[in-house]
Design a protein around this motif. Structure first.
Motif: not given
Length: 249
Positions: A218-237
């Motif tokens: 991921a990027g530098s120091r990833p902390t929070g994460i959430a997943v879109d249940p429809g697409t399966g994409q994960a969003y990483v802060a």
């Protein structure tokens, strides 16, 4: 972080006391200032979306709780959340609350991690208001937490232990070695548990076997994460660079 199917991804910015909302097209939709009237300076760390109430509950690092009502559009500012006559109460056992998650089953249990106490506070909301039900010991310095969308299981990232605790209601039923400094956790409908690591990676854990199946950068120091249940994409802060990484399933 937390995800709402209609509104998008909510990201907690602990540095400036705001919540960023990202639309489905990956653009910033809004920035919401945090009001923590009873909790000291705004330092949002934990978010949970109450879908039925169209509300995101925000846990402040100093102990305050706020809410963002998003059913009729996004506000410019959150409001202090007192829970009516029965607020979430953080006493001596609940020091510096961090992550928060709510189960999707009928128990509607709320889990709040306590990094300074190596524990998780469990609240019962079945009566319509939160009442602490138990205090569960987990690994060292628990931070991120997420509940499985279809099973009565909750997952806690223990940043100092390098483990993921698996909790069924009040009982810790497993501890999975996931690598150094795990931080954020998300669970998707196809039995994948996503875990961010401070070193720049995201680990995927099979929820059926409780084993690590993959690790991606991921990027530098990833902390929070959430997943879109429809697409399966994960969003990483990525906290060190102020960006969000999107990971395809």
């Amino acid at each position: 972080m937390t995800f709402d199917p209609r509104t998008g991804v909510f990201v907690a910015n602990s540095g400036d006391g705001t919540i960023t909302v990202i639309d489905h097209d990956h653009t910033v939709k809004a920035t919401i200032e945090l009001d923590t009237s009873a909790g000291g300076p705004p330092q949002p760390v934990g978010l949970v979306n109450l879908h039925a109430a169209a509300m995101v509950v925000v846990i402040n690092r100093t102990g305050g709780v706020a809410k963002v009502d998003h059913g009729g559009g996004l506000p410019d500012r959150s409001i202090f959340f007192d829970g009516g006559d029965h607020p979430f109460v953080f006493d001596g056992s609940d020091r510096s609350p961090h992550g928060v998650a709510i189960t999707s089953d009928t128990t509607r249990l709320v889990y709040v991690t306590n990094p300074a106490a190596d524990s998780v506070s469990i609240f019962d909301t079945s009566a319509g208001f939160p009442r602490r039900r138990a205090l569960a010991p987990v690994g060292l310095r628990p931070v991120g937490v997420a509940s499985h969308p279809t099973q009565p299981l909750t997952y806690v990232a223990n940043s100092k232990s390098g483990t993921l605790s698996v909790i069924r209601e009040e009982q810790v039923v497993a501890a999975v070695d996931v690598g150094p400094r795990p931080f954020g956790v998300a669970a998707d409908p196809v039995d994948r548990i996503w875990v961010t690591h401070d070193g720049g990676a995201v680990t995927m854990v099979d929820a059926i076997t409780n084993t690590v199946t993959a690790t991606v950068e991921a990027g530098s120091r990833p902390t929070g994460i959430a997943v879109d249940p429809g697409t399966g994409q994960a969003y990483v802060a990525n906290s060190a660079e102020g960006t969000v990484t999107v990971i395809e399933p």
